[in-house]
Design a protein around this motif. Structure first.
Motif, short mmCIF file in Angstrom:
data_model
loop_
_atom_site.label_atom_id
_atom_site.label_comp_id
_atom_site.label_asym_id
_atom_site.label_seq_id
_atom_site.Cartn_x
_atom_site.Cartn_y
_atom_site.Cartn_z
N ARG A 93 0.79 -1.29 0.04
CA ARG A 93 0.04 0.07 0.10
C ARG A 93 0.86 1.27 0.01
O ARG A 93 1.76 1.20 0.96
N GLU A 94 0.75 2.17 -1.04
CA GLU A 94 1.50 3.60 -1.05
C GLU A 94 0.64 4.50 -0.48
O GLU A 94 -0.57 4.42 -0.60
N ASN A 95 1.02 5.64 -0.14
CA ASN A 95 0.35 6.72 0.47
C ASN A 95 1.27 8.07 0.03
O ASN A 95 2.50 8.13 0.29
N ILE A 96 0.46 9.06 -0.21
CA ILE A 96 1.10 10.29 -0.34
C ILE A 96 0.25 11.31 0.42
O ILE A 96 -1.02 11.04 0.33
N ILE A 97 0.72 12.06 1.23
CA ILE A 97 -0.28 13.33 2.04
C ILE A 97 0.12 14.62 1.45
O ILE A 97 1.46 14.90 1.26
N PHE A 98 -1.07 15.01 1.04
CA PHE A 98 -0.98 16.61 0.31
C PHE A 98 -1.45 17.52 1.27
O PHE A 98 -2.46 17.42 2.07
N ASP A 99 -1.02 18.77 1.17
CA ASP A 99 -1.51 20.02 2.13
C ASP A 99 -2.61 20.60 0.92
O ASP A 99 -2.72 19.96 -0.03
N GLU A 100 -3.22 21.75 1.49
CA GLU A 100 -4.43 22.27 0.54
C GLU A 100 -3.93 22.82 -0.84
O GLU A 100 -4.72 23.25 -1.65
N GLN A 101 -2.53 23.33 -0.59
CA GLN A 101 -2.12 23.90 -1.70
C GLN A 101 -1.46 22.60 -2.85
O GLN A 101 -1.08 23.03 -3.86
N HIS A 102 -1.76 21.39 -2.38
CA HIS A 102 -1.50 20.01 -3.20
C HIS A 102 0.01 20.06 -3.29
O HIS A 102 0.52 19.38 -4.15
N ASN A 103 0.87 20.51 -2.20
CA ASN A 103 2.19 20.31 -1.91
C ASN A 103 2.25 18.71 -1.25
O ASN A 103 1.76 18.38 -0.43
N GLY A 106 4.17 14.51 2.94
CA GLY A 106 4.57 13.07 3.48
C GLY A 106 4.28 12.10 2.53
O GLY A 106 3.50 12.15 1.66
N ARG A 107 4.90 10.93 2.89
CA ARG A 107 4.66 9.80 2.24
C ARG A 107 4.84 8.59 2.97
O ARG A 107 5.39 8.60 4.11
N ALA A 108 4.01 7.50 2.52
CA ALA A 108 4.31 6.32 3.57
C ALA A 108 3.82 4.82 2.68
O ALA A 108 3.27 5.09 1.50
N LYS A 109 4.58 3.94 2.96
CA LYS A 109 4.62 2.55 2.33
C LYS A 109 4.43 1.63 3.23
O LYS A 109 5.00 1.42 4.31
N GLY A 110 3.49 0.54 3.07
CA GLY A 110 3.34 -0.55 4.09
C GLY A 110 3.07 -1.85 3.17
O GLY A 110 2.59 -1.84 2.22
N LEU A 111 3.75 -3.08 3.69
CA LEU A 111 3.56 -4.15 3.26
C LEU A 111 2.58 -4.80 4.19
O LEU A 111 2.71 -5.12 5.43
N TRP A 112 1.37 -5.31 3.43
CA TRP A 112 0.34 -5.73 4.50
C TRP A 112 -0.13 -7.21 3.80
O TRP A 112 -0.32 -7.74 2.77
N VAL A 113 -0.33 -8.17 4.84
CA VAL A 113 -0.55 -9.53 4.66
C VAL A 113 -2.13 -9.79 4.98
O VAL A 113 -2.57 -9.23 6.18
N PHE A 114 -2.53 -10.46 4.04
CA PHE A 114 -4.20 -11.17 4.45
C PHE A 114 -4.10 -12.29 5.39
O PHE A 114 -3.19 -12.96 5.20
N PHE A 115 -4.80 -12.12 6.45
CA PHE A 115 -4.68 -13.13 7.52
C PHE A 115 -6.02 -13.81 8.28
O PHE A 115 -6.96 -12.97 8.16
N ASP A 116 -5.65 -14.97 8.47
CA ASP A 116 -6.77 -15.53 9.33
C ASP A 116 -6.61 -15.15 10.85
O ASP A 116 -5.76 -15.85 11.25
N ILE A 117 -7.59 -14.55 11.45
CA ILE A 117 -7.69 -14.04 12.62
C ILE A 117 -7.58 -15.08 13.73
O ILE A 117 -6.74 -15.24 14.57
N GLU A 118 -8.17 -16.49 13.77
CA GLU A 118 -8.38 -17.46 14.49
C GLU A 118 -6.98 -18.24 14.46
O GLU A 118 -6.46 -18.68 15.41
N LYS A 119 -6.91 -18.53 13.29
CA LYS A 119 -5.58 -19.52 13.21
C LYS A 119 -4.24 -19.01 13.07
O LYS A 119 -3.22 -19.47 13.24
N ARG A 120 -4.21 -17.34 13.07
CA ARG A 120 -3.01 -16.58 13.33
C ARG A 120 -2.22 -16.88 12.14
O ARG A 120 -0.88 -17.05 12.29
#
Length: 249
Positions: A93-103, A106-120
């Motif tokens: 997942r990629e993210n860019i943070i803009f202010d009101e002037q579209h500057n 900030g930026r962020a990047k995350g690696l997410w795993v799909f997960f079985d909550i009960e079986k962990r």
């Protein structure tokens, strides 16, 4: 940046989200990123609550956050998010943070795993999610967030915490934001008072659970950078490792 497959969410920064300088805190920025991801899920009729009823959900395993300028009170920002790639069980997942002037502030990047909550354990991402979230290969930050971060065994600063009920989320593990809070709480007071977190690069290794005693270890490096390890007291279990970089206010 112009392409079809992003999701935008706007926020107006509130009083209780400010620090003593009247700027948003790093933990608030992380919370807003999580809220944007949650709304992105809701927008394709796979809300996190609906997924939870099926005993599945998303778990963050690694990520990087870079803030170049913290927004102030009543400032409006836009967080843009999209998926840059998938495998069977995980996605970036990629993210860019803009202010009101579209500057870009900030930026962020995350690696997410799909997960079985009960079986962990990880499970294949639902086909319907992949179909409704087409990926676009543009990256918000060019950084290998799978690369290992070494464990900090010798610390300049140590803080201890107890995992309370409010530290955990619906997936029954400690929320990502708590780890950032534990890292910051173990920082030298002079740094927290006079510097702002510029970059945090982190890896999640093992779960912390309700009732655990947590030790947050911080070691000074050069040029206002620090190494961090979060571990469970009385065991060899490492919950996460991170690097942080700080800038003078």
């Amino acid at each position: 940046m112009i392409f079809e497959h992003y999701f935008d969410k706007q926020f107006e920064l509130r009083y209780f989200e400010m620090n003593r300088l009247g700027l948003a805190t790093s933990t608030i920025i992380l919370a807003l990123l999580e809220e944007t991801a949650a709304d992105h899920s809701y927008s394709i009729n796979h809300s996190l609550f609906d997924l939870n009823k099926k005993n599945v959900g998303w778990v963050l395993v690694s990520g990087i956050l870079q803030i170049d300028r913290y927004p102030g009170y009543k400032e409006r920002i836009t967080i843009r998010t999209w998926l840059s790639s998938y495998s069977t069980i995980k996605g970036y997942r990629e993210n860019i943070i803009f202010d009101e002037q579209h500057n870009i502030i900030g930026r962020a990047k995350g690696l997410w795993v799909f997960f079985d909550i009960e079986k962990r354990k990880p499970i294949p991402i639902l086909n319907d999610i992949k179909e409704k979230w087409p990926y676009y290969s543009e990256e918000s930050i060019v950084k290998d967030i799978k690369k290992k971060i070494e464990t900090t065994n010798v610390a300049s600063h140590i803080k201890k915490f107890k995992v309370n009920r409010y530290d955990t989320d619906m997936n029954k593990h400690v929320n990502n934001i708590r780890y950032l809070q534990w890292v910051i709480e173990s920082m030298p007071e002079d740094i927290v008072d006079n510097y702002s977190l510029h970059i945090i690069d982190g890896r999640f290794i093992a779960e912390a659970k309700y009732g655990d005693s947590i030790i947050s270890l911080t070691n000074d490096m050069k040029d206002h950078s620090f190494m961090h390890t979060i571990k469970i007291e009385g065991s060899d279990t490492i919950c996460g490792n991170a690097k942080t970089y700080w800038r003078k206010n």
